[in-house]
Design a protein around this motif. Structure first.
Motif, mmCIF file in Angstrom:
data_model
loop_
_atom_site.group_PDB
_atom_site.id
_atom_site.type_symbol
_atom_site.label_atom_id
_atom_site.label_comp_id
_atom_site.label_asym_id
_atom_site.label_seq_id
_atom_site.Cartn_x
_atom_site.Cartn_y
_atom_site.Cartn_z
ATOM 1 N N GLU A 68 0.835 -1.196 0.000
ATOM 2 C CA GLU A 68 0.000 0.000 0.000
ATOM 3 C C GLU A 68 0.871 1.246 0.000
ATOM 4 N N TRP A 70 2.485 4.659 0.996
ATOM 5 C CA TRP A 70 2.766 5.249 2.301
ATOM 6 C C TRP A 70 3.341 6.641 2.077
ATOM 7 N N GLU A 72 2.928 9.456 4.322
ATOM 8 C CA GLU A 72 2.862 10.336 5.495
ATOM 9 C C GLU A 72 4.014 11.329 5.531
ATOM 10 N N ALA A 243 -4.223 8.441 -6.773
ATOM 11 C CA ALA A 243 -4.847 8.197 -5.463
ATOM 12 C C ALA A 243 -3.884 8.518 -4.332
ATOM 13 N N ALA A 244 -2.618 8.093 -4.467
ATOM 14 C CA ALA A 244 -1.633 8.368 -3.423
ATOM 15 C C ALA A 244 -1.366 9.864 -3.313
ATOM 16 N N TYR A 245 -1.317 10.553 -4.444
ATOM 17 C CA TYR A 245 -1.118 12.005 -4.412
ATOM 18 C C TYR A 245 -2.282 12.694 -3.711
ATOM 19 N N GLN A 247 -4.202 11.391 -1.453
ATOM 20 C CA GLN A 247 -4.103 11.068 -0.026
ATOM 21 C C GLN A 247 -3.079 11.964 0.659
ATOM 22 N N TRP A 248 -1.921 12.147 0.010
ATOM 23 C CA TRP A 248 -0.884 13.023 0.589
ATOM 24 C C TRP A 248 -1.388 14.459 0.693
ATOM 25 N N ASP A 250 -4.449 15.662 0.790
ATOM 26 C CA ASP A 250 -5.596 15.865 1.681
ATOM 27 C C ASP A 250 -5.260 15.663 3.150
ATOM 28 N N HIS A 251 -4.323 14.727 3.458
ATOM 29 C CA HIS A 251 -4.149 14.301 4.851
ATOM 30 C C HIS A 251 -2.757 14.543 5.435
ATOM 31 N N TYR A 252 -1.715 14.647 4.608
ATOM 32 C CA TYR A 252 -0.353 14.665 5.158
ATOM 33 C C TYR A 252 0.508 15.827 4.686
ATOM 34 N N VAL A 500 -9.964 -1.456 5.210
ATOM 35 C CA VAL A 500 -10.011 -0.851 3.874
ATOM 36 C C VAL A 500 -10.923 -1.641 2.951
#
Length: 548
Positions: A68, A70, A72, A243-245, A247-248, A250-252, A500
């Motif tokens: 998955e 990562w 963060e 998707a990973a971009y 996530q980064w 929005d959240h990290y 998930v």
């Protein structure tokens, strides 16, 4: 004492400290713990698995943990650790040991940057004082020897401080260093760390020392260097995985404060207020004493830069959404710079307190560690020996002449250090740094294998491996990120998390529970259960679905 005026640099007596002794002390503090230890939670298993992913030839733009994404933290530390791990394989080191050399590299840069900043701000002989104060901080000990991205951010922060201290005297070299520091913070952490360093740079012109004509050019050159580098990874990430971009972003992306989707403020109340008194000791005590003694001189440039840096770091900690000890590392260098200012004029009572407390604390702790060595190898005292074995049942002591000689060397060097005569302030911080180095070295050499037996997941992975299916997928429930990383690092096992994927079509299920036993879910049969040796808080259960 309160009206004492420090002598000008040209009036200082000749230095009696020898630079090679400081270098030797830094190496003695830095090297133990980089080799010989298995990955420890929470960060090391994650970094080790990401490094393995990169070494296997996958794209460097997309860090992956157990299959998955990562994101963060930005991946600069992972990249450097991958390079060291690749080189370490040629030297016969395990992957995580080779990767941990990156920690040593970044920590050496952080200590160097701290010393250079203090020398530039305060004058000669004060750089070593700041370094001694920094390595004496209790909170730096574990992250300073662990696989964690925080040490790379710390290195960038320290060199950013040096660039700003250097700017009034040599603006163009300072601009290049500041640009590299901003890029390091952004590529190793999040957007919050370079933003904080840039805000520090923008606030300094409030003071006369930084109001010179070329200061604007310094900032422009630094931004021209840093912005393309900091932006390069998010752009590459967006191409590698949308998707990973997302996530980064929005959240990290904002580190301390979450991401752009919803800026989050506020962490568990009082976390940093409880952490900092021991985490930043003795730096905060020395800084507080210096500020009180020099309170009439706080508008001098040597106070202005570290005070603003410390205020920004503390404000971010108190407002942040994350109760993470690694973020508090950014507060330590400014406290060390402030403490170094007043070290030579520190009141004898304060110096004697730090010196006495350090010698007594570390002396007694060293005696205890030597007692553990006797208990491990000779069974005396019997009660301590039994307790050691109870906490790590799989531990089997092995006698090493080299380890014994190194332990004796650490002990004799500490006895020599505490017996030397120096100015009281310098004696206090030197003895403190020597004491923490002594106990860290003894702990690694004496108890390193015991720590592996008690905390490592290697034996757990070997125990569960025969029960795992050769084919098919395995679902998981309640596994922490570090636990998933460990399973993938040692066994190559990736699970489909029920958190998930609510209903994965898997015939196998791995669950983690606490001290109380878990009953099999309806329709599942228990195949295996176990835990790490001596661990009563984590227990794992492997189930197979009943045949229809």
């Amino acid at each position: 004492m309160l009206t004492y005026t420090p002598p000008h640099e040209q009036d200082l007596p000749p230095a009696t400290e020898k630079p090679w002794l400081l270098l030797l002390l830094c190496l003695a503090w830095l090297l133990p713990g980089l080799l010989g230890l298995e990955p420890l939670k929470p960060d090391e298993p994650i970094v080790a698995d990401i490094v393995r992913h990169f070494i296997d030839g996958h794209p460097l733009s997309l860090p992956m943990l157990a299959g998955e994404a990562w994101v963060e933290r930005a991946p600069l530390f992972y990249w450097v650790a991958t390079g060291f791990a690749w080189l370490g394989q040629w030297l016969g080191l395990s992957l995580h040991e080779g990767a941990r050399l990156a920690t040593g590299c970044f920590m050496a840069l952080a200590l160097w940057g701290t010393g250079m900043t203090a020398r530039e701000l305060i004058g000669r002989r004060h750089g070593r004082s700041a370094v001694l104060i920094l390595i004496g901080c209790a909170g730096l000990l574990l992250p300073g020897h662990a696989l964690t991205t925080d040490v790379a951010v710390l290195a960038g922060w320290c060199w950013g401080g040096y660039a700003l201290a250097l700017a009034p005297r040599r603006p163009y070299p300072a601009a290049a260093i500041l640009g590299a520091a901003l890029a390091t913070c952004g590529l190793a952490g999040s957007l919050a760390e370079p933003a904080m360093l840039l805000l520090l740079a923008l606030l300094l012109p409030l003071f006369r020392a930084w109001r010179f004509p070329r200061y604007g050019i310094v900032l422009l050159i630094a931004l021209a260097i840093a912005l393309p580098l900091v932006a390069a990874w998010p752009m590459a990430l967006s191409h590698a995985s949308t998707a990973a971009y997302g996530q980064w972003l929005d959240h990290y992306a904002l580190g301390f404060f979450g991401g752009f989707a919803q800026v989050q403020l506020g962490h568990p109340f009082g976390y940093y207020l409880r952490l900092l008194p021991w985490f930043a000791w003795p730096a905060w005590f020395l800084a507080a004493a210096t500020l009180w003694m020099q309170r009439e001189r706080l508008m001098q440039p040597r106070f202005q830069l570290p005070l603003v840096a410390a205020a920004l770091a503390l404000l971010c900690l108190l407002l942040s959404n994350s109760g993470r000890a690694g973020y508090a590392l950014l507060l330590l260098p400014p406290l060390a710079w402030i403490g170094a200012v007043g070290l030579d004029v520190l009141r004898r009572g304060a110096s004697a307190f730090v010196n006495w407390f350090g010698v007594m604390t570390f002396g007694l702790l060293a005696l205890f560690l030597w007692g553990c060595w006797l208990a491990m190898h000779f069974g005396l005292p019997m009660r301590l020996s039994g307790r050691i074995q109870e906490l790590a049942p799989s531990f089997s002591p092995t006698f090493s002449i080299l380890a014994l000689l190194l332990c004796l060397g650490f002990t004799l060097a500490w006895l020599w250090a505490v017996s030397r005569r120096r100015p009281v302030g310098r004696q206090a911080v030197t003895n403190w740094a020597a004491g923490i180095t002594l106990c860290w070295g003894l702990a690694v050499l004496i108890a390193g294998n015991w720590v592996n037996a008690r905390t490592s997941y290697r034996d757990f992975a070997r125990t569960i491996a025969p029960s795992l299916p050769k084919t098919g997928c395995i679902a998981s429930e309640n596994l922490q990120a570090s636990q998933r990383a460990i399973l993938h690092y040692y066994l190559g096992l990736s699970t489909l998390r029920r958190e998930v994927h609510p209903n994965p079509a898997c015939d196998w299920l791995l669950r983690q529970g606490g001290s109380e036993a878990l009953n099999p879910p309806p329709g599942w049969q228990l195949v295996w259960q176990g835990s790490r040796p001596g661990d009563r808080k984590e227990r794992f259960y492997l189930y197979r679905q009943d045949a229809p």
